[in-house]
Design an enzyme around this catalytic site. Structure first.
Site, PDB file in Angstrom:
ATOM      1  N   LEU A  19     -20.500  25.790  44.861  1.00 17.19           N
ATOM      2  CA  LEU A  19     -19.183  25.426  44.972  1.00 17.19           C
ATOM      3  C   LEU A  19     -18.496  26.300  45.968  1.00 17.19           C
ATOM      4  O   LEU A  19     -17.495  25.971  46.560  1.00 17.19           O
ATOM      5  CB  LEU A  19     -18.477  25.804  43.600  1.00 17.19           C
ATOM      6  CG  LEU A  19     -18.634  24.818  42.435  1.00 17.19           C
ATOM      7  CD1 LEU A  19     -18.045  25.354  41.077  1.00 17.19           C
ATOM      8  CD2 LEU A  19     -18.638  23.381  42.706  1.00 17.19           C
ATOM      9  N   GLU A  20     -19.070  27.372  46.241  1.00 18.23           N
ATOM     10  CA  GLU A  20     -18.731  28.342  47.467  1.00 18.23           C
ATOM     11  C   GLU A  20     -18.736  27.674  48.518  1.00 18.23           C
ATOM     12  O   GLU A  20     -17.654  27.807  49.657  1.00 18.23           O
ATOM     13  CB  GLU A  20     -19.288  29.871  47.237  1.00 18.23           C
ATOM     14  CG  GLU A  20     -18.842  30.505  46.020  1.00 18.23           C
ATOM     15  CD  GLU A  20     -20.032  30.341  44.929  1.00 18.23           C
ATOM     16  OE1 GLU A  20     -19.817  31.036  43.879  1.00 18.23           O
ATOM     17  OE2 GLU A  20     -20.613  29.314  45.014  1.00 18.23           O
ATOM     18  N   LYS A  46     -15.631  22.485  38.751  1.00 19.01           N
ATOM     19  CA  LYS A  46     -16.712  21.312  38.390  1.00 19.01           C
ATOM     20  C   LYS A  46     -16.601  21.033  36.872  1.00 19.01           C
ATOM     21  O   LYS A  46     -17.081  22.079  36.420  1.00 19.01           O
ATOM     22  CB  LYS A  46     -18.013  21.669  39.089  1.00 19.01           C
ATOM     23  CG  LYS A  46     -19.147  20.788  39.005  1.00 19.01           C
ATOM     24  CD  LYS A  46     -20.357  21.106  39.603  1.00 19.01           C
ATOM     25  CE  LYS A  46     -21.219  19.985  39.308  1.00 19.01           C
ATOM     26  NZ  LYS A  46     -22.524  20.235  40.142  1.00 19.01           N
TER      27      LYS A  46
END
Length: 68
Positions: A19-20, A46
């Site tokens: 996600l980063e 998410k």
């Protein structure tokens, strides 16, 4: 390009494992496309994740600014 289209393009583009990475790509593209802004905060969540326990979602939040 509108900021929401930047996010859509990143999310629908090539797959990323973290996600980063998604957040960084959105932030970097936004800073490139909008030279009039000095910084951006991006939150990515998410919902359906494979972790033990009960969670609504997992996510990250980053803050990026232009280098002086």
């Amino acid at each position: 390009m509108l900021p929401c289209r930047i996010a859509k393009g990143v999310v629908e583009g090539p797959s990323r494992n973290l996600l980063e990475s998604v957040a960084q790509s959105i932030a970097g593209t936004t800073l490139l496309e909008f030279p009039q802004i000095s910084g951006v905060r991006v939150k990515v969540g998410k919902p359906h994740v494979a972790v033990q326990g009960v969670v609504d979602y997992l996510g990250v939040e980053i803050l990026r600014s232009r280098q002086a």
